[in-house]
Each structure stands twice: as C-alpha cells, then as structure tokens.
Design a protein around this motif. Structure first.
Motif, PDB file in Angstrom:
ATOM      1  N   MET A   1       0.839  -1.186   0.000  1.00 39.57           N
ATOM      2  CA  MET A   1       0.000   0.000   0.000  1.00 39.57           C
ATOM      3  C   MET A   1       0.881   1.246   0.000  1.00 39.57           C
ATOM      4  N   TYR A   2       0.442   2.274  -0.665  1.00 35.85           N
ATOM      5  CA  TYR A   2       1.258   3.466  -0.829  1.00 35.85           C
ATOM      6  C   TYR A   2       1.350   4.304   0.448  1.00 35.85           C
ATOM      7  N   LEU A   3       0.384   4.199   1.331  1.00 31.60           N
ATOM      8  CA  LEU A   3       0.383   5.019   2.537  1.00 31.60           C
ATOM      9  C   LEU A   3       0.269   4.107   3.753  1.00 31.60           C
ATOM     10  N   ASP A   4       1.391   3.757   4.335  1.00 33.73           N
ATOM     11  CA  ASP A   4       1.380   2.891   5.506  1.00 33.73           C
ATOM     12  C   ASP A   4       1.499   3.736   6.773  1.00 33.73           C
ATOM     13  N   LYS A   5       1.459   3.065   7.923  1.00 34.37           N
ATOM     14  CA  LYS A   5       1.473   3.765   9.209  1.00 34.37           C
ATOM     15  C   LYS A   5       2.730   4.603   9.390  1.00 34.37           C
ATOM     16  N   GLU A   6       3.863   4.070   8.934  1.00 32.19           N
ATOM     17  CA  GLU A   6       5.127   4.779   9.118  1.00 32.19           C
ATOM     18  C   GLU A   6       5.153   6.085   8.325  1.00 32.19           C
ATOM     19  N   LYS A   7       4.648   6.042   7.084  1.00 29.04           N
ATOM     20  CA  LYS A   7       4.637   7.245   6.252  1.00 29.04           C
ATOM     21  C   LYS A   7       3.694   8.290   6.830  1.00 29.04           C
ATOM     22  N   LYS A   8       2.530   7.843   7.316  1.00 35.53           N
ATOM     23  CA  LYS A   8       1.583   8.762   7.945  1.00 35.53           C
ATOM     24  C   LYS A   8       2.197   9.417   9.171  1.00 35.53           C
ATOM     25  N   ALA A   9       2.836   8.598  10.011  1.00 32.93           N
ATOM     26  CA  ALA A   9       3.467   9.121  11.223  1.00 32.93           C
ATOM     27  C   ALA A   9       4.557  10.131  10.879  1.00 32.93           C
ATOM     28  N   GLU A  10       5.300   9.850   9.815  1.00 33.73           N
ATOM     29  CA  GLU A  10       6.357  10.764   9.382  1.00 33.73           C
ATOM     30  C   GLU A  10       5.775  12.110   8.948  1.00 33.73           C
ATOM     31  N   ILE A  11       4.686  12.083   8.188  1.00 36.87           N
ATOM     32  CA  ILE A  11       4.039  13.315   7.735  1.00 36.87           C
ATOM     33  C   ILE A  11       3.498  14.098   8.917  1.00 36.87           C
ATOM     34  N   GLU A  13       4.441  13.973  12.030  1.00 35.68           N
ATOM     35  CA  GLU A  13       5.511  14.466  12.885  1.00 35.68           C
ATOM     36  C   GLU A  13       6.202  15.671  12.257  1.00 35.68           C
ATOM     37  N   LYS A  14       6.361  15.644  10.941  1.00 41.08           N
ATOM     38  CA  LYS A  14       7.047  16.733  10.253  1.00 41.08           C
ATOM     39  C   LYS A  14       6.218  18.009  10.235  1.00 41.08           C
ATOM     40  N   PHE A  15       4.922  17.884  10.006  1.00 41.46           N
ATOM     41  CA  PHE A  15       4.078  19.064   9.838  1.00 41.46           C
ATOM     42  C   PHE A  15       3.186  19.361  11.043  1.00 41.46           C
ATOM     43  N   GLY A  16       3.203  18.537  12.083  1.00 36.48           N
ATOM     44  CA  GLY A  16       2.417  18.799  13.278  1.00 36.48           C
ATOM     45  C   GLY A  16       2.964  19.978  14.051  1.00 36.48           C
ATOM     46  N   LYS A  17       2.200  20.459  14.987  1.00 34.34           N
ATOM     47  CA  LYS A  17       2.641  21.597  15.788  1.00 34.34           C
ATOM     48  C   LYS A  17       3.787  21.193  16.705  1.00 34.34           C
ATOM     49  N   ASN A  18       4.830  21.996  16.712  1.00 37.83           N
ATOM     50  CA  ASN A  18       5.993  21.828  17.583  1.00 37.83           C
ATOM     51  C   ASN A  18       6.668  20.476  17.427  1.00 37.83           C
ATOM     52  N   ALA A  21       3.622  14.549  16.812  1.00 38.20           N
ATOM     53  CA  ALA A  21       2.745  13.881  15.848  1.00 38.20           C
ATOM     54  C   ALA A  21       1.300  14.299  16.106  1.00 38.20           C
ATOM     55  N   ASP A  22       0.937  15.455  15.588  1.00 39.12           N
ATOM     56  CA  ASP A  22      -0.383  16.044  15.805  1.00 39.12           C
ATOM     57  C   ASP A  22      -1.249  15.779  14.580  1.00 39.12           C
ATOM     58  N   THR A  23      -2.222  14.889  14.716  1.00 35.08           N
ATOM     59  CA  THR A  23      -3.046  14.512  13.570  1.00 35.08           C
ATOM     60  C   THR A  23      -4.186  15.489  13.308  1.00 35.08           C
ATOM     61  N   SER A  28      -0.958  19.505   9.356  1.00 37.08           N
ATOM     62  CA  SER A  28      -0.692  18.082   9.144  1.00 37.08           C
ATOM     63  C   SER A  28      -1.728  17.462   8.214  1.00 37.08           C
ATOM     64  N   GLN A  29      -2.980  17.890   8.326  1.00 33.72           N
ATOM     65  CA  GLN A  29      -4.010  17.368   7.437  1.00 33.72           C
ATOM     66  C   GLN A  29      -3.778  17.830   6.003  1.00 33.72           C
ATOM     67  N   ILE A  30      -3.380  19.070   5.821  1.00 33.98           N
ATOM     68  CA  ILE A  30      -3.086  19.591   4.482  1.00 33.98           C
ATOM     69  C   ILE A  30      -1.917  18.826   3.875  1.00 33.98           C
ATOM     70  N   ALA A  31      -0.904  18.538   4.675  1.00 34.82           N
ATOM     71  CA  ALA A  31       0.259  17.796   4.182  1.00 34.82           C
ATOM     72  C   ALA A  31      -0.136  16.379   3.770  1.00 34.82           C
ATOM     73  N   LEU A  32      -0.978  15.735   4.568  1.00 34.32           N
ATOM     74  CA  LEU A  32      -1.433  14.387   4.223  1.00 34.32           C
ATOM     75  C   LEU A  32      -2.266  14.408   2.938  1.00 34.32           C
ATOM     76  N   PHE A  33      -3.170  15.376   2.829  1.00 38.25           N
ATOM     77  CA  PHE A  33      -3.980  15.490   1.615  1.00 38.25           C
ATOM     78  C   PHE A  33      -3.097  15.736   0.395  1.00 38.25           C
ATOM     79  N   THR A  34      -2.063  16.547   0.546  1.00 40.77           N
ATOM     80  CA  THR A  34      -1.162  16.832  -0.564  1.00 40.77           C
ATOM     81  C   THR A  34      -0.448  15.565  -1.014  1.00 40.77           C
ATOM     82  N   TYR A  35      -0.015  14.749  -0.066  1.00 43.73           N
ATOM     83  CA  TYR A  35       0.636  13.484  -0.403  1.00 43.73           C
ATOM     84  C   TYR A  35      -0.327  12.570  -1.164  1.00 43.73           C
TER      85      TYR A  35
END
Length: 90
Positions: A1-11, A13-18, A21-23, A28-35
C-alpha cells in the motif's frame, strides 16, 4: 500500500505543531492530503478512465482548499509557512 502507518506518522511528525505527531492540526491534514493528491494524480496519468479516482481526487482537492482557506483566515503566517513548505501554488 502506498500510505502505511510509518509514512503517515512521518508526515504528521514533520508538519504537526511543535514537532509532535499532531493529527488534528490543519497543517498536518493539508500535508497528508497533498501526499494523497500527488499519488492519485500519478495514478490517473496511467489510468485516465478511472472515474471513481478522478472524483475522489476532486473531492480531496476541495477538502484541502477548504482547510487552506480556514488556515488563511485564522493565522496568515501558518498559512504562508505551509504553502511554502509544500510548494503549493496559491
């Protein structure tokens, strides 16, 4: 699958506040949608008759646009930062 748990967690963590891992944050939602949009776009380049994915892509772009509008109204600096980080044309 193209979007596994690790990739989601990485996104998240990178774009969450401070760096947390802020979902729920708009960034973070915009970054996930962009991916997901990028993946669907590549899929549709090869499978141009896949109308269900085309519709899903249109809806996902609308969701991202609404979140970007919300963020622009609430905090323009966070909006500018996420647009610059993701390389979006706005």
């Amino acid at each position: 699958m193209y979007l596994d748990k690790e990739k989601k967690a990485e996104i998240f963590e990178k774009f969450g506040k401070n760096g947390v891992a802020d979902t729920g944050s708009p960034e973070s939602q915009i970054a996930l949608f962009t991916y997901r949009i990028a993946h669907m776009t590549e899929h549709l380049k090869q499978n141009h008759k896949d109308h269900a994915t085309a519709r899903s892509l249109t809806m996902l772009v609308g969701k991202r646009r609404k979140l970007l509008s919300y963020l622009k109204e609430r905090d323009i600096e966070r909006y500018r930062a996420i647009v610059k980080a993701l390389g979006l044309r706005r």
